[in-house]
Scaffold this motif. Structure first.
Motif, PDB file in Angstrom:
ATOM      1  N   GLU A   1      -9.673  -7.537  -5.097  1.00 49.80           N
ATOM      2  CA  GLU A   1      -8.820  -6.534  -5.746  1.00 49.80           C
ATOM      3  C   GLU A   1      -7.765  -5.975  -4.798  1.00 49.80           C
ATOM      4  OE1 GLU A   1      -8.505  -5.906  -9.030  1.00 49.80           O
ATOM      5  OE2 GLU A   1      -9.860  -7.619  -9.081  1.00 49.80           O
ATOM      6  N   ALA A   2      -8.070  -5.931  -3.498  1.00 47.69           N
ATOM      7  CA  ALA A   2      -7.084  -5.460  -2.522  1.00 47.69           C
ATOM      8  C   ALA A   2      -5.894  -6.413  -2.482  1.00 47.69           C
ATOM      9  CB  ALA A   2      -7.734  -5.328  -1.142  1.00 47.69           C
TER      10      ALA A   2
ATOM     11  N   HIS B   1      -9.115   2.335  -1.139  1.00 47.49           N
ATOM     12  CA  HIS B   1      -9.641   2.516  -2.497  1.00 47.49           C
ATOM     13  C   HIS B   1      -9.830   1.193  -3.239  1.00 47.49           C
ATOM     14  CE1 HIS B   1      -5.305   2.308  -3.114  1.00 47.49           C
ATOM     15  NE2 HIS B   1      -5.547   1.988  -4.377  1.00 47.49           N
ATOM     16  N   VAL B   2      -9.326   0.098  -2.680  1.00 44.63           N
ATOM     17  CA  VAL B   2      -9.535  -1.226  -3.273  1.00 44.63           C
ATOM     18  C   VAL B   2     -10.198  -2.122  -2.236  1.00 44.63           C
ATOM     19  CG1 VAL B   2      -7.751  -1.194  -5.064  1.00 44.63           C
ATOM     20  CG2 VAL B   2      -7.127  -1.830  -2.737  1.00 44.63           C
TER      21      VAL B   2
ATOM     22  N   GLN C   1      -5.356   0.331   2.243  1.00 40.67           N
ATOM     23  CA  GLN C   1      -5.639   0.806   0.890  1.00 40.67           C
ATOM     24  C   GLN C   1      -7.156   0.751   0.690  1.00 40.67           C
ATOM     25  OE1 GLN C   1      -3.060   2.068  -1.166  1.00 40.67           O
ATOM     26  NE2 GLN C   1      -2.133   1.879   0.861  1.00 40.67           N
TER      27      GLN C   1
ATOM     28  N   GLU D   1       0.696  -6.830  -6.781  1.00 38.94           N
ATOM     29  CA  GLU D   1       1.288  -6.051  -7.864  1.00 38.94           C
ATOM     30  C   GLU D   1       2.232  -4.982  -7.322  1.00 38.94           C
ATOM     31  OE1 GLU D   1      -2.195  -4.850 -10.030  1.00 38.94           O
ATOM     32  OE2 GLU D   1      -2.533  -6.888 -10.775  1.00 38.94           O
ATOM     33  N   ASP D   2       1.889  -4.410  -6.158  1.00 39.06           N
ATOM     34  CA  ASP D   2       2.751  -3.408  -5.535  1.00 39.06           C
ATOM     35  C   ASP D   2       4.095  -4.032  -5.143  1.00 39.06           C
ATOM     36  OD1 ASP D   2       3.112  -0.689  -4.504  1.00 39.06           O
ATOM     37  OD2 ASP D   2       3.145  -1.673  -2.535  1.00 39.06           O
TER      38      ASP D   2
ATOM     39  N   ARG E   1      -4.905  -8.401  -4.916  1.00 38.56           N
ATOM     40  CA  ARG E   1      -4.183  -8.218  -6.183  1.00 38.56           C
ATOM     41  C   ARG E   1      -3.344  -6.931  -6.168  1.00 38.56           C
ATOM     42  NH1 ARG E   1      -5.894 -11.464 -10.409  1.00 38.56           N
ATOM     43  NH2 ARG E   1      -7.702 -12.750  -9.926  1.00 38.56           N
ATOM     44  N   HIS E   2      -3.910  -5.872  -5.597  1.00 37.35           N
ATOM     45  CA  HIS E   2      -3.217  -4.586  -5.522  1.00 37.35           C
ATOM     46  C   HIS E   2      -1.888  -4.740  -4.769  1.00 37.35           C
ATOM     47  CE1 HIS E   2      -2.550  -0.272  -4.855  1.00 37.35           C
ATOM     48  NE2 HIS E   2      -2.301  -0.598  -3.601  1.00 37.35           N
ATOM     49  N   HIS E   3      -1.922  -5.382  -3.615  1.00 33.77           N
ATOM     50  CA  HIS E   3      -0.701  -5.543  -2.824  1.00 33.77           C
ATOM     51  C   HIS E   3       0.308  -6.448  -3.529  1.00 33.77           C
ATOM     52  CE1 HIS E   3      -1.561  -3.215   0.751  1.00 33.77           C
ATOM     53  NE2 HIS E   3      -2.792  -3.718   0.774  1.00 33.77           N
TER      54      HIS E   3
ATOM     55  N   ASP F   1      -3.486  -2.555   6.602  1.00 35.00           N
ATOM     56  CA  ASP F   1      -3.493  -3.803   5.863  1.00 35.00           C
ATOM     57  C   ASP F   1      -2.274  -4.576   6.355  1.00 35.00           C
ATOM     58  OD1 ASP F   1      -5.756  -3.493   4.281  1.00 35.00           O
ATOM     59  OD2 ASP F   1      -4.657  -2.672   2.570  1.00 35.00           O
TER      60      ASP F   1
END
Length: 186
Positions: A62-63, A57-58, A55, A69-70, A65-67, A137
């Motif tokens: 933040e990467a 874009h993050v 990913q 939340e996903d 956190r992104h995963h 990732d």
């Protein structure tokens, strides 16, 4: 019971040290090709290792956190709460040669198990190992259900205690790449 060292993962492309009493869930039910899933022999604890598309874009924290939340979205979590995000020292990782950055996140998600209405808080620890040269990732998740949700820990099961955060850290730091062809032609 001792941990299982050099356990082959993803057809032998990786290996890692698994905690004592880990059961390969693929022996019980189908598991997607991009995942390895293990459950504790006695408790409801589980470990999920996932090879995911990078990913890009993050970045950084933040990467992670992104995963997190996903995963919460996929599990239809009613609450997704990050408690802490810390960088992992690359020199502690067996994957340090190909891992550009690594993060460990702790948090809680309120989820209901399949076919159940009541949602319970589950503590999750996630390690995100970013492998940009492979456009990947690598996400490792340790699901820690609440104590009242664990299976009975009667005298017959005392020989196999619940997994600890230390067991998860050993899994993460021991993860070793043996065959980069798993990522396809580079």
């Amino acid at each position: 019971m001792e941990p299982t060292r050099d356990y082959p993962l993803f057809g032998g492309a990786f290996s890692a040290t698994l905690p004592p009493g880990a059961i390969d869930v693929s022996d019980l039910r189908p598991v997607p090709d991009n995942q390895e899933v293990f459950c504790h022999r006695v408790t409801d604890q589980s470990l999920i290792l996932e090879l995911l598309e990078l990913q890009a874009h993050v970045q950084g924290e933040e990467a992670a956190r992104h995963h997190f939340e996903d995963v919460g979205g996929v599990q239809e979590a009613r609450v997704v709460q990050v408690e802490a995000v810390q960088p992992l020292l690359l020199e502690n990782l067996a994957l340090r040669g190909c891992c550009q950055e690594a993060w460990i996140l702790s948090g809680k998600q309120q989820v209901a198990k399949e076919n159940q209405q009541v949602a319970k808080y589950v503590t999750l620890y996630q390690a995100l190992l970013r492998l940009p040269q492979y456009q990947t990732d690598f996400l490792l998740t340790f699901n820690q259900p609440p104590p009242e949700n664990r299976s009975s820990l009667g005298p017959e099961n005392l020989s196999l205690p619940p997994w600890s955060l230390g067991d998860f850290e050993q899994l993460v730091t021991s993860l070793t790449l043996h065959d980069p062809n798993i990522f396809g032609p580079q």
